[in-house]
Design an enzyme around this catalytic site. Sequence first.
Site, PDB file in Angstrom:
ATOM      1  N   CYS A 135      43.092   0.317 -80.989  1.00 38.36           N
ATOM      2  CA  CYS A 135      42.491  -0.894 -81.519  1.00 38.36           C
ATOM      3  C   CYS A 135      42.431  -0.741 -83.034  1.00 38.36           C
ATOM      4  CB  CYS A 135      41.110  -1.125 -80.908  1.00 38.36           C
ATOM      5  SG  CYS A 135      39.994   0.284 -81.103  1.00 38.36           S
ATOM      6  N   THR A 136      41.665  -1.561 -83.707  1.00 38.49           N
ATOM      7  CA  THR A 136      41.647  -1.538 -85.168  1.00 38.49           C
ATOM      8  C   THR A 136      41.052  -0.248 -85.719  1.00 38.49           C
ATOM      9  OG1 THR A 136      41.370  -3.934 -85.151  1.00 38.49           O
ATOM     10  CG2 THR A 136      40.963  -2.801 -87.237  1.00 38.49           C
TER      11      THR A 136
END
Length: 261
Positions: A182-183
Site C-alpha cells: 500500500c502507500t
Amino acid sequence: MPFLNISCYKFVPLPDAAELRDVLRARAAAADLKGTILLAGEGINFFLAGTAQAVRDFVGALKQDERFADLDPKESWSATVPFRKMLVKVKREIIRMDHPAIQPAQGRAPSVDPVTLRRWLETGRDDEGREVVTLDTRNAFEVDAGTFEGAIDWRIGKFTEFPPALRAHKAELQDKTVVSFCTGGIRCEKAAILMREEGLPHVYQLEGGILKYFELTDGAHYRGGCFVFDDRAVLGPDLAADPEGKRAGTPPDIPHNATTK
C-alpha cells in the site's frame, strides 16, 4: 525543497488517545506544522509537513514516549507545504477495516524489506523458489495512478471491501508467496494479518509500503506514481511531486488533509 514531509504509523495500544490528542494538537500548533494525526485505541497514524527542524523536533518529542521510541518516519521534500491545516482526531481505527479481530499490536505478519522485494521481482521467485505475486490493497483510483508490474488489483472502492474480496479470491493465492503493499504500510499490514488468519501460509507485507520502496530502491518493477492524500496528489519514484499527477477524476469526498495509508 525547503519543507520536510513525513508519514508514519504504529500499531500500539493507546488507551489515552483522547488525552494524547490534546497534547499533540498543541505541540503541532506551536511548531506551525500542517497535516493530519489520527489516534485510536489501536495506534497512531500521521502525515506532517513543515520546516525540517520543526518536524524533527516534533518526532523527537514524540519518541520520548516509550510507546513511540522506535518510530521510523518516511521522508520526502516539497517546495510548499502540501496541507492546508492541522487536524488531530481520535477515531475507532487508524485505518478502518471493520474487522475487530485484527489487532496488529498483538503480533505483526512477516514483512519483506524493499531491497529484498526488488530482488524477488527480478526473478519472480522468493528465496525458496516459490512464485511471488504482489497484491495492491489500495482503492482502485489510487492503483490507477501507479502500481507494481502485474500486481493483483481487486478494484476495491474502500478498505472495508478488502476482507470479502480476499475470501472471493483466496484460492488463487494459496500456493504463492503473496506480498501485500500500500502507500505507507498501514493497510498492507492489516491485510497481511487477515490473509494469515484466513489460512494463506506464505504472506508478507511490504515494509514501509510504496514510499519506502521508492526511498530505498530505484523504483524498478513499479509503473507510474504513488497517489498521496495531499496537494501533491502523485509522487514519482524520486519522491517528488509528479507534474502529470492530477487530482481531477479522484472521488470528490477524498479530503486534502488525510494520512498516508
